[in-house]
Design a protein around this motif. Structure first.
Motif, short mmCIF file in Angstrom:
data_model
loop_
_atom_site.label_atom_id
_atom_site.label_comp_id
_atom_site.label_asym_id
_atom_site.label_seq_id
_atom_site.Cartn_x
_atom_site.Cartn_y
_atom_site.Cartn_z
N LEU A 128 0.81 -1.22 0.00
CA LEU A 128 0.00 0.00 0.00
C LEU A 128 0.84 1.27 0.00
N GLU A 129 2.08 1.16 0.43
CA GLU A 129 3.00 2.30 0.47
C GLU A 129 4.35 1.86 -0.08
N HIS A 130 4.98 2.74 -0.84
CA HIS A 130 6.32 2.47 -1.36
C HIS A 130 7.30 3.39 -0.65
N GLY A 140 3.70 -5.88 -4.63
CA GLY A 140 3.21 -6.83 -3.64
C GLY A 140 4.28 -7.86 -3.36
N PHE A 141 4.01 -8.74 -2.41
CA PHE A 141 4.99 -9.78 -2.09
C PHE A 141 4.27 -11.01 -1.54
N ASP A 142 4.96 -12.14 -1.57
CA ASP A 142 4.43 -13.41 -1.09
C ASP A 142 5.28 -13.91 0.07
N LEU A 143 4.61 -14.37 1.14
CA LEU A 143 5.33 -14.91 2.29
C LEU A 143 4.66 -16.18 2.80
N LEU A 144 5.47 -17.07 3.33
CA LEU A 144 4.96 -18.23 4.05
C LEU A 144 4.34 -17.76 5.37
N LYS A 156 -1.47 3.71 17.57
CA LYS A 156 -1.61 5.10 17.16
C LYS A 156 -0.34 5.56 16.47
N GLY A 157 -0.49 6.18 15.33
CA GLY A 157 0.66 6.67 14.59
C GLY A 157 1.28 5.67 13.65
N ALA A 158 0.78 4.44 13.65
CA ALA A 158 1.32 3.42 12.76
C ALA A 158 0.80 3.63 11.34
N GLN A 159 1.60 3.29 10.37
CA GLN A 159 1.24 3.39 8.96
C GLN A 159 1.12 1.99 8.38
N LEU A 160 -0.03 1.67 7.81
CA LEU A 160 -0.25 0.37 7.20
C LEU A 160 0.53 0.30 5.89
N LEU A 161 1.33 -0.77 5.74
CA LEU A 161 2.18 -0.93 4.57
C LEU A 161 1.68 -1.98 3.60
N ALA A 162 1.05 -3.04 4.11
CA ALA A 162 0.64 -4.15 3.24
C ALA A 162 -0.61 -4.80 3.79
#
Length: 235
Positions: A128-130, A140-144, A156-162
């Motif tokens: 969602l953010e670069h 995007g990315f793939d993880l186990l 509070k103050g956190a930024q959602l990245l993915a």
């Protein structure tokens, strides 16, 4: 060379120890393959092992665990207190799975058992953010993954990245100090398959089959490890 403190929050199943050793070992193997050199020191906090007060690190990484981040076991309560101290002292913190969840709790967010059930196999996440430290860049990315708990409210103050439909709050950043992922960059497919095999009856055949089949698409654990180290050096 970066100095990384790995706070190991679990013991592997006895039948897996000879081959995979522990989460600290898996992270050490992962970071050995990255372009940024790093020295890892592993402390098993379940056993009450923590760095000496005189030791300093560029970052602290909290591993995954079969335990619940919201649990009340004494070692979990001690860990939550320790992480709050580290955050208040300005230390850099990296969280994976259980680490992702416990840091959210420590910093004022929420997590708990998800009504979506178990997340298993390889999951895809939309970025969602670069950020400048996200090189090479991806959409995007793939993880186990292997989890049934999720972060439900970010600090509070956190930024959602993915995000993904299964795990909406899959990665987040708090300023230049905290970076967390729900997925497991340190997992290797043989370990993930061994976990699936041991818990096959718990998961059921449909979910077991879907997770096993997902391994064919590969995963981006090495990329996420590189991003984590670049986050530490960039900040």
């Amino acid at each position: 060379m970066l100095s990384l403190c790995i706070l190991e929050t679990d013991h592997l199943r006895p039948e897996l120890v000879d081959e995979f050793h522990g989460y600290g070992y898996l992270f050490q193997r992962l970071f050995e393959r990255q372009p940024i050199p790093v020295r890892c020191s592993v402390f098993n906090v379940v056993d009450g092992h923590y760095p000496a007060d005189t030791q300093t690190f560029d970052a602290y990484l909290i591993t995954g665990s079969k335990a619940d981040a919201f649990g009340d076991a004494p070692w979990i309560e001690v860990l939550r207190s320790y992480l709050l101290q580290r955050y208040q002292a300005g230390d850099m913190l990296l969280g994976i799975c259980f680490g992702h969840q416990i840091l959210a709790l420590v910093l004022g967010g929420e997590c708990g058992r998800s009504d979506r059930g178990w997340g298993l196999g390889v999951h895809h996440y939309q970025l969602l953010e670069h950020k400048p430290w996200m090189t090479p860049t991806r959409d995007g990315f793939d993880l186990l993954v292997s989890h049934q708990d999720q972060v439900s409210v970010l600090p509070k103050g956190a930024q959602l990245l993915a995000s993904s439909p299964f795990c909406p709050l899959a990665a987040y950043q708090v300023g230049k100090q905290v970076l967390c992922f729900q997925g497991h960059p340190e997992f290797v497919e043989p370990y993930a398959q061994a976990l699936l095999d041991l818990r096959r009856e718990v998961y059921g055949e449909d979910l077991y089959g879907q997770a096993t089949a997902s391994f064919r698409q590969g995963n981006d654990g090495a990329l996420i490890a590189q991003w984590m180290l670049q986050f530490v050096t960039w900040s």
